[in-house]
Design a protein around this motif. Structure first.
Motif, PDB file in Angstrom:
ATOM      1  N   GLN A 103     -22.236  33.763  24.207  1.00 39.37           N
ATOM      2  CA  GLN A 103     -23.672  33.740  23.890  1.00 39.37           C
ATOM      3  C   GLN A 103     -24.013  33.074  22.560  1.00 39.37           C
ATOM      4  OE1 GLN A 103     -25.662  34.569  26.372  1.00 39.37           O
ATOM      5  NE2 GLN A 103     -23.762  35.054  27.463  1.00 39.37           N
ATOM      6  N   GLU A 104     -23.028  32.931  21.660  1.00 36.35           N
ATOM      7  CA  GLU A 104     -23.316  32.353  20.343  1.00 36.35           C
ATOM      8  C   GLU A 104     -23.948  30.967  20.488  1.00 36.35           C
ATOM      9  OE1 GLU A 104     -19.614  34.937  19.668  1.00 36.35           O
ATOM     10  OE2 GLU A 104     -20.529  33.807  21.286  1.00 36.35           O
ATOM     11  N   GLY A 105     -24.894  30.659  19.615  1.00 36.09           N
ATOM     12  CA  GLY A 105     -25.583  29.372  19.701  1.00 36.09           C
ATOM     13  C   GLY A 105     -25.284  28.479  18.512  1.00 36.09           C
ATOM     14  N   GLY A 106     -25.684  27.223  18.627  1.00 34.71           N
ATOM     15  CA  GLY A 106     -25.493  26.252  17.552  1.00 34.71           C
ATOM     16  C   GLY A 106     -25.941  24.888  18.036  1.00 34.71           C
ATOM     17  N   LYS A 107     -25.667  23.876  17.248  1.00 34.34           N
ATOM     18  CA  LYS A 107     -26.016  22.508  17.629  1.00 34.34           C
ATOM     19  C   LYS A 107     -25.084  22.058  18.756  1.00 34.34           C
ATOM     20  CE  LYS A 107     -26.587  17.945  15.541  1.00 34.34           C
ATOM     21  NZ  LYS A 107     -26.325  17.120  14.348  1.00 34.34           N
ATOM     22  N   PRO A 108     -25.621  21.526  19.866  1.00 36.67           N
ATOM     23  CA  PRO A 108     -24.763  21.142  20.991  1.00 36.67           C
ATOM     24  C   PRO A 108     -23.599  20.235  20.581  1.00 36.67           C
ATOM     25  CG  PRO A 108     -27.053  21.017  21.649  1.00 36.67           C
ATOM     26  CD  PRO A 108     -27.045  21.298  20.170  1.00 36.67           C
ATOM     27  N   GLY A 109     -22.381  20.636  20.980  1.00 38.67           N
ATOM     28  CA  GLY A 109     -21.180  19.869  20.660  1.00 38.67           C
ATOM     29  C   GLY A 109     -20.503  20.305  19.373  1.00 38.67           C
ATOM     30  N   GLU A 110     -21.150  21.205  18.625  1.00 37.57           N
ATOM     31  CA  GLU A 110     -20.601  21.654  17.336  1.00 37.57           C
ATOM     32  C   GLU A 110     -19.541  22.735  17.548  1.00 37.57           C
ATOM     33  OE1 GLU A 110     -22.206  23.761  13.192  1.00 37.57           O
ATOM     34  OE2 GLU A 110     -23.462  23.752  14.992  1.00 37.57           O
ATOM     35  N   ILE A 111     -18.451  22.648  16.791  1.00 33.18           N
ATOM     36  CA  ILE A 111     -17.425  23.692  16.837  1.00 33.18           C
ATOM     37  C   ILE A 111     -17.909  24.880  16.008  1.00 33.18           C
ATOM     38  CG2 ILE A 111     -15.086  24.323  16.121  1.00 33.18           C
ATOM     39  CD1 ILE A 111     -14.177  21.540  16.839  1.00 33.18           C
ATOM     40  N   LEU A 112     -18.030  26.031  16.665  1.00 30.18           N
ATOM     41  CA  LEU A 112     -18.479  27.249  15.985  1.00 30.18           C
ATOM     42  C   LEU A 112     -17.292  28.027  15.421  1.00 30.18           C
ATOM     43  CD1 LEU A 112     -21.152  28.443  18.588  1.00 30.18           C
ATOM     44  CD2 LEU A 112     -21.536  27.109  16.507  1.00 30.18           C
ATOM     45  N   GLU A 113     -16.174  27.970  16.134  1.00 32.68           N
ATOM     46  CA  GLU A 113     -14.936  28.621  15.683  1.00 32.68           C
ATOM     47  C   GLU A 113     -13.766  27.727  16.060  1.00 32.68           C
ATOM     48  OE1 GLU A 113     -14.384  31.328  13.957  1.00 32.68           O
ATOM     49  OE2 GLU A 113     -16.415  32.148  13.921  1.00 32.68           O
ATOM     50  N   ALA A 114     -12.817  27.575  15.151  1.00 35.84           N
ATOM     51  CA  ALA A 114     -11.587  26.830  15.458  1.00 35.84           C
ATOM     52  C   ALA A 114     -10.459  27.450  14.655  1.00 35.84           C
ATOM     53  CB  ALA A 114     -11.749  25.356  15.122  1.00 35.84           C
ATOM     54  N   ASN A 115     -10.242  28.746  14.898  1.00 32.77           N
ATOM     55  CA  ASN A 115      -9.154  29.421  14.194  1.00 32.77           C
ATOM     56  C   ASN A 115      -7.947  29.504  15.119  1.00 32.77           C
ATOM     57  OD1 ASN A 115      -9.623  31.628  15.957  1.00 32.77           O
ATOM     58  ND2 ASN A 115     -11.228  32.385  14.585  1.00 32.77           N
ATOM     59  N   LYS A 116      -6.926  30.219  14.694  1.00 36.03           N
ATOM     60  CA  LYS A 116      -5.693  30.225  15.493  1.00 36.03           C
ATOM     61  C   LYS A 116      -5.859  30.936  16.841  1.00 36.03           C
ATOM     62  CE  LYS A 116      -3.511  34.237  13.237  1.00 36.03           C
ATOM     63  NZ  LYS A 116      -4.531  34.591  12.265  1.00 36.03           N
ATOM     64  N   ASP A 117      -6.938  31.708  16.977  1.00 32.30           N
ATOM     65  CA  ASP A 117      -7.136  32.457  18.217  1.00 32.30           C
ATOM     66  C   ASP A 117      -8.094  31.797  19.194  1.00 32.30           C
ATOM     67  OD1 ASP A 117      -5.449  34.589  17.556  1.00 32.30           O
ATOM     68  OD2 ASP A 117      -7.000  35.434  16.262  1.00 32.30           O
ATOM     69  N   GLN A 118      -9.102  31.099  18.675  1.00 31.01           N
ATOM     70  CA  GLN A 118     -10.088  30.584  19.628  1.00 31.01           C
ATOM     71  C   GLN A 118     -10.773  29.298  19.188  1.00 31.01           C
ATOM     72  OE1 GLN A 118     -12.852  33.814  20.232  1.00 31.01           O
ATOM     73  NE2 GLN A 118     -14.000  33.368  18.392  1.00 31.01           N
ATOM     74  N   LEU A 119     -11.183  28.551  20.224  1.00 32.26           N
ATOM     75  CA  LEU A 119     -11.953  27.325  20.034  1.00 32.26           C
ATOM     76  C   LEU A 119     -13.277  27.532  20.761  1.00 32.26           C
ATOM     77  CD1 LEU A 119     -12.343  24.376  19.223  1.00 32.26           C
ATOM     78  CD2 LEU A 119     -11.032  23.704  21.244  1.00 32.26           C
ATOM     79  N   LEU A 120     -14.359  27.607  19.983  1.00 28.43           N
ATOM     80  CA  LEU A 120     -15.680  27.905  20.528  1.00 28.43           C
ATOM     81  C   LEU A 120     -16.616  26.740  20.226  1.00 28.43           C
ATOM     82  CD1 LEU A 120     -17.266  30.282  21.912  1.00 28.43           C
ATOM     83  CD2 LEU A 120     -17.988  30.947  19.613  1.00 28.43           C
ATOM     84  N   ILE A 121     -17.241  26.192  21.277  1.00 27.38           N
ATOM     85  CA  ILE A 121     -18.098  25.009  21.124  1.00 27.38           C
ATOM     86  C   ILE A 121     -19.520  25.336  21.583  1.00 27.38           C
ATOM     87  CG2 ILE A 121     -18.405  22.570  21.736  1.00 27.38           C
ATOM     88  CD1 ILE A 121     -15.391  22.502  22.412  1.00 27.38           C
ATOM     89  N   ALA A 122     -20.502  24.979  20.755  1.00 28.89           N
ATOM     90  CA  ALA A 122     -21.910  25.237  21.079  1.00 28.89           C
ATOM     91  C   ALA A 122     -22.389  24.305  22.190  1.00 28.89           C
ATOM     92  CB  ALA A 122     -22.774  25.054  19.837  1.00 28.89           C
ATOM     93  N   CYS A 123     -23.254  24.849  23.046  1.00 25.71           N
ATOM     94  CA  CYS A 123     -23.850  24.076  24.145  1.00 25.71           C
ATOM     95  C   CYS A 123     -25.370  24.097  23.983  1.00 25.71           C
ATOM     96  CB  CYS A 123     -23.449  24.692  25.488  1.00 25.71           C
ATOM     97  SG  CYS A 123     -21.669  24.897  25.690  1.00 25.71           S
ATOM     98  N   GLY A 124     -26.087  23.495  24.920  1.00 27.56           N
ATOM     99  CA  GLY A 124     -27.549  23.500  24.865  1.00 27.56           C
ATOM    100  C   GLY A 124     -28.106  24.912  24.862  1.00 27.56           C
ATOM    101  N   LYS A 125     -27.442  25.799  25.602  1.00 22.98           N
ATOM    102  CA  LYS A 125     -27.765  27.228  25.575  1.00 22.98           C
ATOM    103  C   LYS A 125     -26.451  27.985  25.662  1.00 22.98           C
ATOM    104  CE  LYS A 125     -30.262  30.887  27.988  1.00 22.98           C
ATOM    105  NZ  LYS A 125     -30.976  31.253  29.232  1.00 22.98           N
ATOM    106  N   GLY A 126     -26.194  28.861  24.685  1.00 17.46           N
ATOM    107  CA  GLY A 126     -24.928  29.581  24.655  1.00 17.46           C
ATOM    108  C   GLY A 126     -23.805  28.683  24.150  1.00 17.46           C
ATOM    109  N   SER A 127     -22.584  29.120  24.383  1.00 14.01           N
ATOM    110  CA  SER A 127     -21.423  28.356  23.921  1.00 14.01           C
ATOM    111  C   SER A 127     -20.272  28.544  24.898  1.00 14.01           C
ATOM    112  CB  SER A 127     -21.014  28.808  22.515  1.00 14.01           C
ATOM    113  OG  SER A 127     -20.868  30.216  22.479  1.00 14.01           O
ATOM    114  N   LEU A 128     -19.254  27.723  24.723  1.00 13.74           N
ATOM    115  CA  LEU A 128     -18.115  27.736  25.634  1.00 13.74           C
ATOM    116  C   LEU A 128     -16.835  28.008  24.848  1.00 13.74           C
ATOM    117  CD1 LEU A 128     -18.358  27.238  28.685  1.00 13.74           C
ATOM    118  CD2 LEU A 128     -17.391  24.975  28.319  1.00 13.74           C
ATOM    119  N   LEU A 129     -16.133  29.052  25.258  1.00 15.66           N
ATOM    120  CA  LEU A 129     -14.820  29.352  24.696  1.00 15.66           C
ATOM    121  C   LEU A 129     -13.799  28.559  25.508  1.00 15.66           C
ATOM    122  CD1 LEU A 129     -13.121  31.156  22.734  1.00 15.66           C
ATOM    123  CD2 LEU A 129     -12.913  32.768  24.634  1.00 15.66           C
TER     124      LEU A 129
END
Length: 206
Positions: A149-175
């Motif tokens: 559910q986390e939001g942000g600018k589409p295509g932006e990496i919200l998290e890139a730590n050793k556990d997860q890669l989370l990318i913002a989408c137009g609505k919500g985000s993709l792990l």
């Protein structure tokens, strides 16, 4: 002659009904046995059977399940013909939708789309042609994902730590759970990040 088509005709006529049903977010599909006519998957329906599309299904897993179910449905259809009990039902062309042959370009991710749409693209295009984006001009295939559910600018990496890669989408985000860089093998996201550190706020090409 008769034909087995893996969709609930008249929906998804054409050569790629299973991937398109997943991409479009359908919750169920099915097999249709039809009498062949001059059109594309437009002949009268002999038998149909509904099949659930599970949330974790990919085009590969759904294809395998539908092939098994389809084989037994074909046997039923042959029995009906043998016993002269087959009843033909004309398709309603006004309700027809189409599932054209897949092209590699169908897999290019537009991060402005909603997370659920991109997630369905990932599922529907596994194993071919696969959903992909670009990292430093190299193709990056996305094999497994999860909607967040986390939001942000589409295509932006919200998290890139050793556990997860989370990318913002137009609505919500993709792990991103597993991925594959061009010329490399498929790997889990945490393994990928160890070899290819990505910075938070990096933006994938939209």
């Amino acid at each position: 002659g008769i034909n087995l088509h893996p969709s609930l005709l008249p929906k998804y006529r054409g050569s790629a009904p299973i991937p398109w049903a997943i991409i479009k977010g359908e919750k169920e599909t099915g097999n249709s046995i039809i009498k062949i006519d001059e059109g594309v998957d437009s002949g009268p329906i002999i038998l149909q059977e509904r099949i659930e599309i599970k949330p974790e299904d990919t085009a590969r897993s759904l294809s395998e399940r539908m092939a098994e179910e389809g084989a037994s449905l074909l046997l039923k259809a042959f029995s009906l013909f043998k016993e002269k009990r087959a009843e033909l039902r004309t398709q309603n062309d006004a309700e027809a939708t189409f599932a054209p042959k897949l092209k590699k370009s169908d897999g290019l991710i537009n991060w402005k789309r909603e997370a659920v749409e991109i997630h369905n693209l990932v599922r529907g295009l596994a194993p071919w042609p696969s959903a992909y984006t670009y990292l430093e001009d190299k193709c990056l295939k996305i094999w497994e994902s999860e909607i967040k559910q986390e939001g942000g600018k589409p295509g932006e990496i919200l998290e890139a730590n050793k556990d997860q890669l989370l990318i913002a989408c137009g609505k919500g985000s993709l792990l991103i759970k597993s991925l594959q860089r061009e010329g490399k093998r498929r790997m889990a996201a945490n393994e990928f990040l160890r070899g290819h550190p990505l910075k938070k706020n990096f933006e994938f090409r939209i």
